[in-house]
Design an enzyme around this catalytic site. Sequence first.
Site, short mmCIF file in Angstrom:
data_model
loop_
_atom_site.label_atom_id
_atom_site.label_comp_id
_atom_site.label_asym_id
_atom_site.label_seq_id
_atom_site.Cartn_x
_atom_site.Cartn_y
_atom_site.Cartn_z
N PRO A 46 -35.02 -14.90 0.83
CA PRO A 46 -36.41 -15.20 1.09
C PRO A 46 -37.46 -14.87 0.01
O PRO A 46 -37.39 -13.96 -0.50
CB PRO A 46 -36.37 -14.18 2.27
CG PRO A 46 -35.15 -14.04 2.68
CD PRO A 46 -34.29 -13.90 1.64
N CYS A 47 -38.51 -15.93 -0.03
CA CYS A 47 -39.43 -15.84 -1.09
C CYS A 47 -40.71 -16.25 -0.59
O CYS A 47 -41.64 -16.70 -0.97
CB CYS A 47 -39.04 -16.73 -2.10
SG CYS A 47 -38.91 -18.36 -1.86
N GLN A 48 -41.05 -15.97 0.75
CA GLN A 48 -42.17 -16.31 1.36
C GLN A 48 -43.43 -15.85 0.41
O GLN A 48 -44.57 -16.33 0.55
CB GLN A 48 -42.54 -15.77 2.81
CG GLN A 48 -41.32 -16.50 3.87
CD GLN A 48 -39.96 -15.83 3.76
OE1 GLN A 48 -39.67 -14.83 3.02
NE2 GLN A 48 -39.15 -16.61 4.49
N SER A 61 -43.72 -18.39 -2.26
CA SER A 61 -43.55 -19.95 -2.07
C SER A 61 -44.93 -20.38 -1.90
O SER A 61 -45.82 -19.70 -1.34
CB SER A 61 -42.60 -19.96 -0.88
OG SER A 61 -42.77 -21.33 -0.49
#
Length: 106
Positions: free
Chosen positions: A92-94, A97
């Site tokens: 996850p790279c929220q 991003s």
Amino acid sequence: MGSIQGSTNGESWGRDASFQVNKMRVAGLFAGIGGFELAFSQAGFSTVLLAEIDQAANAVLSKRFPDCALHKDVADVRELPPGTEVVTAGFPCQNLSMAGDKSGID
């Protein structure tokens, strides 16, 4: 029977080798819509496990990989299927991003 040949510093070398291409088994964690696994599949690999929490992404994974074990949460994966040789992970790279909050890494 296959032939392996090449050259190094102008010297040729080669040897005959019999080889068998086995389908390597892939497990995908934080799989998203399965881009990594789709590429591996197109290269002859076999995807045996996927884990993705997003419902919309799961709908895509179910269509792309109908015969694959699909876990709704990576926390539910207690072990990889026997013979798994490649593990992919789209962590996850929220915070990085453009779709996330863009707060970056502290």
